[in-house]
Design a protein around this motif. Structure first.
Motif, mmCIF file in Angstrom:
data_model
loop_
_atom_site.group_PDB
_atom_site.id
_atom_site.type_symbol
_atom_site.label_atom_id
_atom_site.label_comp_id
_atom_site.label_asym_id
_atom_site.label_seq_id
_atom_site.Cartn_x
_atom_site.Cartn_y
_atom_site.Cartn_z
ATOM 1 N N GLN A 232 0.836 -1.204 0.000
ATOM 2 C CA GLN A 232 0.000 0.000 0.000
ATOM 3 C C GLN A 232 0.870 1.253 0.000
ATOM 4 O OE1 GLN A 232 -3.078 -0.606 -0.578
ATOM 5 N NE2 GLN A 232 -2.787 -2.816 -0.283
ATOM 6 N N THR A 233 0.231 2.405 -0.189
ATOM 7 C CA THR A 233 0.988 3.658 -0.251
ATOM 8 C C THR A 233 0.310 4.740 0.575
ATOM 9 O OG1 THR A 233 -0.242 4.284 -2.240
ATOM 10 C CG2 THR A 233 1.925 3.299 -2.594
ATOM 11 N N ILE A 234 1.103 5.706 1.003
ATOM 12 C CA ILE A 234 0.565 6.950 1.559
ATOM 13 C C ILE A 234 0.288 7.802 0.319
ATOM 14 C CG2 ILE A 234 2.914 7.890 1.880
ATOM 15 C CD1 ILE A 234 1.901 9.512 4.250
ATOM 16 N N LEU B 274 -16.233 10.048 7.597
ATOM 17 C CA LEU B 274 -15.783 8.660 7.500
ATOM 18 C C LEU B 274 -14.742 8.561 6.393
ATOM 19 C CD1 LEU B 274 -16.037 5.590 8.086
ATOM 20 C CD2 LEU B 274 -17.893 5.539 6.416
ATOM 21 N N GLU B 275 -13.600 7.967 6.720
ATOM 22 C CA GLU B 275 -12.575 7.710 5.700
ATOM 23 C C GLU B 275 -12.475 6.208 5.453
ATOM 24 O OE1 GLU B 275 -7.833 8.488 4.780
ATOM 25 O OE2 GLU B 275 -8.414 7.879 6.787
ATOM 26 N N ILE B 276 -12.441 5.810 4.179
ATOM 27 C CA ILE B 276 -12.214 4.409 3.821
ATOM 28 C C ILE B 276 -10.776 4.311 3.325
ATOM 29 C CG2 ILE B 276 -13.072 2.415 2.524
ATOM 30 C CD1 ILE B 276 -15.276 4.059 4.115
ATOM 31 N N GLY B 277 -9.944 3.544 4.024
ATOM 32 C CA GLY B 277 -8.525 3.385 3.659
ATOM 33 C C GLY B 277 -7.632 4.243 4.539
ATOM 34 N N THR B 278 -7.507 3.852 5.801
ATOM 35 C CA THR B 278 -6.674 4.610 6.761
ATOM 36 C C THR B 278 -5.233 4.689 6.282
ATOM 37 O OG1 THR B 278 -7.987 3.555 8.509
ATOM 38 C CG2 THR B 278 -6.037 4.791 9.227
ATOM 39 N N GLY B 279 -4.720 3.564 5.755
ATOM 40 C CA GLY B 279 -3.320 3.505 5.296
ATOM 41 C C GLY B 279 -2.388 3.978 6.386
ATOM 42 N N SER B 280 -1.610 5.009 6.097
ATOM 43 C CA SER B 280 -0.649 5.543 7.063
ATOM 44 C C SER B 280 -1.324 6.351 8.170
ATOM 45 C CB SER B 280 0.328 6.464 6.339
ATOM 46 O OG SER B 280 -0.365 7.621 5.875
ATOM 47 N N GLY B 281 -2.531 6.840 7.912
ATOM 48 C CA GLY B 281 -3.216 7.710 8.880
ATOM 49 C C GLY B 281 -3.038 9.195 8.588
ATOM 50 N N ILE C 155 -11.572 3.544 8.436
ATOM 51 C CA ILE C 155 -11.539 2.074 8.324
ATOM 52 C C ILE C 155 -10.382 1.636 7.428
ATOM 53 C CG2 ILE C 155 -12.917 0.004 7.891
ATOM 54 C CD1 ILE C 155 -15.361 1.696 7.573
ATOM 55 N N GLU C 156 -9.677 0.603 7.847
ATOM 56 C CA GLU C 156 -8.581 0.023 7.062
ATOM 57 C C GLU C 156 -8.772 -1.484 7.042
ATOM 58 O OE1 GLU C 156 -5.828 1.008 5.147
ATOM 59 O OE2 GLU C 156 -5.731 -1.167 4.948
ATOM 60 N N ARG C 157 -8.537 -2.115 5.872
ATOM 61 C CA ARG C 157 -8.721 -3.573 5.831
ATOM 62 C C ARG C 157 -7.493 -4.337 6.327
ATOM 63 N NH1 ARG C 157 -6.477 -5.612 1.144
ATOM 64 N NH2 ARG C 157 -7.553 -7.601 1.386
ATOM 65 N N GLY D 269 -11.596 -3.467 8.865
ATOM 66 C CA GLY D 269 -12.678 -4.183 8.194
ATOM 67 C C GLY D 269 -12.833 -3.711 6.766
ATOM 68 N N ASP D 270 -13.924 -4.146 6.137
ATOM 69 C CA ASP D 270 -14.201 -3.767 4.753
ATOM 70 C C ASP D 270 -14.959 -2.437 4.736
ATOM 71 O OD1 ASP D 270 -14.937 -3.431 2.158
ATOM 72 O OD2 ASP D 270 -16.132 -5.276 2.005
ATOM 73 N N GLY D 271 -14.234 -1.393 4.386
ATOM 74 C CA GLY D 271 -14.806 -0.047 4.385
ATOM 75 C C GLY D 271 -15.883 0.187 3.343
ATOM 76 N N THR D 272 -15.978 -0.699 2.334
ATOM 77 C CA THR D 272 -17.031 -0.479 1.329
ATOM 78 C C THR D 272 -18.406 -0.657 1.976
ATOM 79 O OG1 THR D 272 -17.132 -2.769 0.496
ATOM 80 C CG2 THR D 272 -15.536 -1.299 -0.555
ATOM 81 N N LEU E 141 -9.454 -0.406 -4.202
ATOM 82 C CA LEU E 141 -10.384 -0.592 -3.083
ATOM 83 C C LEU E 141 -10.849 -2.041 -3.163
ATOM 84 C CD1 LEU E 141 -12.191 0.854 -0.871
ATOM 85 C CD2 LEU E 141 -13.914 1.037 -2.676
ATOM 86 N N ILE E 142 -10.493 -2.832 -2.156
ATOM 87 C CA ILE E 142 -10.791 -4.265 -2.208
ATOM 88 C C ILE E 142 -11.905 -4.571 -1.207
ATOM 89 C CG2 ILE E 142 -9.830 -6.570 -1.772
ATOM 90 C CD1 ILE E 142 -7.069 -5.198 -2.552
ATOM 91 N N GLY E 143 -13.007 -5.150 -1.701
ATOM 92 C CA GLY E 143 -14.082 -5.463 -0.767
ATOM 93 C C GLY E 143 -15.367 -5.782 -1.485
#
Ligand code: SAH
Length: 218
Positions: A65-67, A89-96, A112-114, A138-141, A212-214
């Motif tokens: 993954q990437t920032i 709400l953010e989907i994909g926290t990644g680095s934060g 949310i981050e998977r 979890g699954d942010g979708t 985006l995987i979900g």
């Protein structure tokens, strides 16, 4: 990932330059530029790459993954039109990092981050910076039904379609900002919920995100 939360005059200087560079690239609010100039982006990367944090580039954060690129973070934040106290709400926290920017602008952020490992790392940085973000794995979708509705929702990974579930979790008048397209390039879209089941879509520039995987993603 090895982290040491050390800031230096040199890194502060690079950070200020990065904020100036971004300010030149778009019509961004001064408050957002100020947050970029003050938030130590290198804390969100492995400490070996501290200086890389201040190039306007995406960068690997592990787990494939990437920032996001700082310009992209600024762009999505601009489209969200964040107001203090809003529930985002953010989907994909990644680095934060994106979550930290939104919280620094006064939003109440849920992210949310998977990938558990990435969420754990992001939590450490946010705690160190005393930035309050509620993180979930979890699954942010599928959004966060228990915490819905949200004023704004931001997706920071490439979506093949607009996840319907996220639209249901928006307040009327709220925005969903999401890159939609194939795995190579995506158009940034902003969907405004104009009524209980009516929407307006605006299309902006092209970007490249990780998928985006979900369930309502790839
Ligand atoms: N906002 C992040 C960008 C991270 S890249 C930052 O500022 O660093 C996108 C992230 O989305 C990746 O960490 C990836 O694991 C995550 N992701 C992909 N599909 C997801 C899903 N369905 N739910 C939650 N996170 C997802």
């Amino acid at each position: 990932m090895s982290k040491n939360f050390v800031d230096t005059y040199k890194l502060k200087g690079l950070r200020k330059k990065l904020a100036e560079e971004i300010a030149r690239k778009g019509e961004f609010d001064y408050k957002l530029i100020d947050v970029i100039a003050n938030l130590p982006r290198h804390f969100f990367l492995d400490s070996a790459f501290a200086e890389k944090a201040y190039h306007d580039q995406a960068f690997p954060i592990g787990e494939g993954q990437t920032i996001s690129q700082p310009y992209t973070v600024a762009y999505q934040t601009m489209l969200l039109e964040v107001k203090p106290g809003e529930k985002i709400l953010e989907i994909g926290t990644g680095s934060g990092y994106q979550a930290a920017i939104l919280a620094s602008l006064g939003a109440k952020v849920y992210s949310i981050e998977r990938v558990q490992k990435l969420s754990d790392e992001a939590k450490k940085v946010l705690a160190h910076l005393n930035i309050i973000v509620k993180t979930y794995v979890g699954d942010g979708t599928l959004g966060l039904p228990k915490q819905a509705p949200f004023d704004k929702i931001i997706v920071t990974a490439a979506a093949p379609i607009i996840p319907e579930t996220l639209l249901l979790q928006l307040k009327v008048g709220g925005y969903l900002v999401i890159p939609v397209g194939d795995k190579e390039t995506q158009e940034m879209r902003r969907i405004t919920k104009t009524g209980e089941s009516t929407f307006k879509t605006q299309v902006f520039d092209t970007f490249r995100f990780v998928p985006l995987i979900g369930e309502e993603g790839w």
